[in-house]
Design a protein around this motif. Sequence first.
Motif, PDB file in Angstrom:
ATOM      1  N   GLN A  80     -19.095  17.713   7.479  1.00 35.57           N
ATOM      2  CA  GLN A  80     -18.357  17.515   6.240  1.00 35.57           C
ATOM      3  C   GLN A  80     -19.031  16.409   5.443  1.00 35.57           C
ATOM      4  OE1 GLN A  80     -15.955  19.475   5.193  1.00 35.57           O
ATOM      5  NE2 GLN A  80     -15.935  20.667   7.082  1.00 35.57           N
ATOM      6  N   TYR A  81     -19.930  16.811   4.546  1.00 37.39           N
ATOM      7  CA  TYR A  81     -20.629  15.853   3.697  1.00 37.39           C
ATOM      8  C   TYR A  81     -20.064  15.942   2.289  1.00 37.39           C
ATOM      9  CZ  TYR A  81     -24.196  15.403   7.344  1.00 37.39           C
ATOM     10  OH  TYR A  81     -24.855  15.165   8.523  1.00 37.39           O
ATOM     11  N   ILE A  82     -19.933  14.782   1.660  1.00 35.71           N
ATOM     12  CA  ILE A  82     -19.508  14.732   0.270  1.00 35.71           C
ATOM     13  C   ILE A  82     -20.500  13.871  -0.504  1.00 35.71           C
ATOM     14  CG2 ILE A  82     -17.072  15.015   0.835  1.00 35.71           C
ATOM     15  CD1 ILE A  82     -16.959  11.877  -0.009  1.00 35.71           C
ATOM     16  N   VAL A  83     -20.538  14.070  -1.803  1.00 35.49           N
ATOM     17  CA  VAL A  83     -21.371  13.244  -2.680  1.00 35.49           C
ATOM     18  C   VAL A  83     -20.459  12.611  -3.717  1.00 35.49           C
ATOM     19  CG1 VAL A  83     -21.917  15.117  -4.288  1.00 35.49           C
ATOM     20  CG2 VAL A  83     -23.485  13.192  -4.061  1.00 35.49           C
ATOM     21  N   SER A  84     -20.744  11.353  -4.031  1.00 32.66           N
ATOM     22  CA  SER A  84     -19.958  10.615  -5.022  1.00 32.66           C
ATOM     23  C   SER A  84     -20.899  10.069  -6.079  1.00 32.66           C
ATOM     24  CB  SER A  84     -19.185   9.474  -4.356  1.00 32.66           C
ATOM     25  OG  SER A  84     -20.079   8.579  -3.719  1.00 32.66           O
ATOM     26  N   ALA A  85     -20.368   9.919  -7.298  1.00 25.82           N
ATOM     27  CA  ALA A  85     -21.151   9.367  -8.409  1.00 25.82           C
ATOM     28  C   ALA A  85     -20.301   8.338  -9.133  1.00 25.82           C
ATOM     29  CB  ALA A  85     -21.591  10.468  -9.361  1.00 25.82           C
ATOM     30  N   SER A  86     -20.955   7.327  -9.688  1.00 28.80           N
ATOM     31  CA  SER A  86     -20.241   6.252 -10.372  1.00 28.80           C
ATOM     32  C   SER A  86     -20.741   6.118 -11.803  1.00 28.80           C
ATOM     33  CB  SER A  86     -20.423   4.929  -9.632  1.00 28.80           C
ATOM     34  OG  SER A  86     -21.738   4.435  -9.802  1.00 28.80           O
ATOM     35  N   GLU A  87     -20.039   5.299 -12.567  1.00 25.99           N
ATOM     36  CA  GLU A  87     -20.385   5.096 -13.972  1.00 25.99           C
ATOM     37  C   GLU A  87     -21.754   4.457 -14.157  1.00 25.99           C
ATOM     38  OE1 GLU A  87     -17.316   2.849 -15.791  1.00 25.99           O
ATOM     39  OE2 GLU A  87     -15.992   4.572 -16.124  1.00 25.99           O
TER      40      GLU A  87
END
Length: 1166
Positions: A80-87
Amino acid sequence: MAGNSLVLPIVLWGRKAPTHCISAVLLTDDGATIVTGCHDGQICLWDLSVDLEVNPRALLFGHTASITCLSKACASSDKQYIVSASESGEMCLWDVNDGRCIEFTKLACTHTGIQFYQFSVGNQREGRLLCHGHYPEILVVDATSLEVLYSLVSKISPDWISSMSIIRSHRTQEDTVVALSVTGILKVWIVTSEISGLQDTEPVFEEESKPIYCQNCQSISFCAFTQRSLLVVCSKYWRVFDAGDYSLLCSGPSENGQTWTGGDFVSADKVIIWTENGQSYIYKLPASCLPASESFRSDVGKAVETLIPPVQHSLLDRTDKELLICPPVTRFFYGCREYFHKLLIQGDSSGRLNIWNISDTPDRQEGKGELEMTTSISLQEAFDKLNPCPAGIIDQLSVIPNSNEPLKVTASVYIPAHGRLVCGREDGSIVIVPATQTAIVQLLQGEHMLRRGWPPHRTLRGHRNKVTCLLYPHQVSVRYDQRYLISGGVDFSVIIWDIFSGEMKHIFCVHGGEITQLLVPPENCSARVQHCICSVASDHSVGLLSLREKKCIMLASRHLFPIQVIKWRPSDDYLVVGCSDGSVYVWQMDTGALDRCVMGITAVEILNACDEAAPAAVDSLSHPAVNLKQAMTRRSLAALKNMAHHKLQTLATNLLASEASDKGNLPKYSHNSLMVQAIKTNLTDPDIHVLFFDVEALIIQLLTEEASRPNTALISPENLQKASGGSDKGGSFLTGKRAAVLFQQVKETIKENIKEHLLDDDEEDEEIMRQRREESDPEYRASKSKPLTLLEYNLTMDTAKLFMSCLHAWGLNEVLDEVCLDRLGMLKPHCTVSFGLLSRGGHMSLMLPGYNQAACKLSHGKAEVGRKLLATEGVGKGTYGVSRAVTTQHLLSIISLANTLMSMTNATFIGDHMKKGPTRPPRPSTPDLSKARGSPPTSSNIVQGQIKQGWSQLAAMHCVMLPDLLGLDKFRPPLLEMLARRWQDRCLEVREAAQALLLAELRRIEQAGRKEAIDTWAPYLPQYMDHVISPGVSAEAMQTITAAPDASGPEAKVQEEEHDLVDDDITTGCLSSVPQMKKISTSYEERRKQATAIVLLGVIGAEFGAEIEPPKLLTRPRSSSQIPEGFGLTSGGSNYSLARHTCEKVKPNLRCFISKIGTKSLNCNY
């Protein structure tokens, strides 16, 4: 802390849950975890049970700005891999199971949406991330490396993409990407597997561009039930289009003038639309929108006003009407777990999750109905439900009469040299307390629980209200007086304290607002500025406060906007101030004059020029998460490179100290075994304290103190050789005969060099000056001899006591538990111990208190530290059921420390030696009078034997017996590849623990597991033949393996420097699903995997060679061009034979070879 050492965090959260203003929500494919991102940059993992009960599990740190979007990054069911992005353009790839950061990158653009896309190339499946945001194209990113591969670009009217959807075609190999720009133009790209497989190609242009006049688009959703409809939600209306020709089928207005923020298909004939105030509406679509209906597309071509309106089906409303500071985030998810579920999940600014289960919604012909909320929980509610409450670092010293809540800690600084933690509180008082002692009070059971106000501490009172910041300048630079502690508060004042006497030395009242930051100028400033500290206040002013002159030498107060960054230009005597509006003010420090004020590109260039002039420029005014990340990643590369040299000097200095005890005590190891870092998720939160335990530093400090103890047994040359060699185990591979030989060389050749370093002219001058100062300044003389608090204790042994007590799996072996309590002096935890996991680039996951509550309800308890059980059942069973990475780190730590303590004399946490550190070692001719007056040697030897046996049993239980004692359903086994990368660790104790654990795990998994490991890692062996016959290699090629690491010497050195701070071990859990001949991006990565494969296959071949003999096949003559037996791509055991041959080629000098390749390719950072 060393860059590749074994570091484990333990966190004390306190009773107030961290602020978690939710900005993004995601449900993993298995339906077991909810992921939320917040505006402060943290990510929270929530466990979701089958009964839809929610429990927060961990908080992930790494982003420095608000989380803008979350997406899954892997379609595999076992990962279970997720990717996150920020401002700020950061992207992180996380493993949801244990919170590891697997990969991270930073782009110059902000993503507002990410969607995962998988395609097949032959038998392999590749993953891509389609990203859109504040840029006029769609970026296609590799889902494993986070590298931008190509982009989808618009020829006609390029603009920012507001929303996007991927339409998967089951009939053709072509998939469609549909996106809507901010100006209401629909864009269509055709993506094929040929295009997806390309890299660094020309941009892919759109196939179709069509204006559909949808302004302020919030979301686009493709109907997976009919494979034909497209839902577009705008702020004031929503519409359904035919995905074939994008003609309008249906339209619905907003309810009561509310603003829509998104929507999705619940079924073929129902859609759910939600508003910015948290309400959701389910609508039933007319028959003209359903492909299965006879009247499908009957309304195409009609005006919007004449379309058949949808009927509201039901309403989902929030039960709590609390005032929110920003709109809640709502998302709809469906999938199959034990049953097919449809969930609407909403997260708001108070950190609350609301869940509606709309799977079994009956059709209501009578009209509107309201669906009840299934689950609602916030972080604070989860904290409040725990018994006992989550502890803060000094809760026992912060009790308020007639109140359940202790005083909040608002500022903290740790002084490693004294082992003291300084905490500023909301009432203006400052407490100086021993860090390990107060942590023991919060976490462990013992006599201290009966003592009120324990441990002894000092309280400083001077501020009228909340303390906002603390600074101990001597820790940053030795040019400052070690007595001085600086504090700032909301009462506009900056106070200088004498921490030894507790006196207030001076108060600065020069600012017109609360003090927000205290900084130390760089070393190369002018002599006057070097004895100043820099203070920043909320009235946009900056001051230089002289600690020597006790006055403000400069006050810069003309800034119009809040100050964001302070930088220095010492060569020009400039102080550079950057403000939130982008303006930069340049001040002359000596005169206090404003040199210039600039904006725009000039301001950026000035700030960059300061960075070039001073690489260590202070940028501490940014987000608190930045400070945490910098604290974790800013490690001294030079110190790391010279580690062996420093420890060699320590060995020589130990020699000198034993021969000439009048030279003083032994020097301490340069790294601290314990560091305490205060973090805040939000500026308004109280401090959360994270205790970082450096296992390697703790081992070296234990052995160093053991060598310096006044024990006659250690003074003989033979034992002194052993003890001195043991104290050096951590860094320079000095073992066995090499240590004895080197010991003599050190004695003859380095002694004079060390003497020169210890007694050079400069130090003699400093000593004379210090003596004169002591004679003339009685206050300074008193402070030198006076301890910080009334309690004297051995910091190293206390650290080991706290760490081992938290790691041990209590309750599995009653006899061993009694030995641990009575003989070894360990203590049982009385509450949940929240551990953490460090990963790449300073990213960190911290377990939330009660992280095991959901697991307890389902499986009667995952074996985890601090679980509150019945008194007869024990307290905690370790964190060995959380994840494989956590198990590996914790087992390595407890086994290596247990072996270290077993090798020491009187290594128990009970007795007088715990009260203070080791004394000066006696001369060899001096008898040990203290020991002569003690108990008879016979009983002492018996006790020593019992202590050593206790540590031996402790190590054996965790190394071998833990899976059987816990049961395989509650035990997550260690990762073989992480242990292989520690096979030749620079710290001997960690190395031996890794080797023992690896062999024990290989025996436990039996032949089937070993075969799987061989099949997984065989493709990564070095390939020195044509790739057509790989992964087999010839016998001649195998003979070149040992020369391979040295062949790329310069390159390897460069790569090691580049990746010195890259945490390779933390990515090791993701290799089992990698396709066999997968492209490896860098030579460093290739060498790392090659080294791991060689170690694993070599060990398996050496230890289990008998069982992996090739099967008895019919022999037949082979031509000279054929591959040697056992190395071909034959069936029935080719990889087994590969392991056996690898072992035969490598076995004669396996350890020597691994020691060569280990320093270059087995660097394993945590």
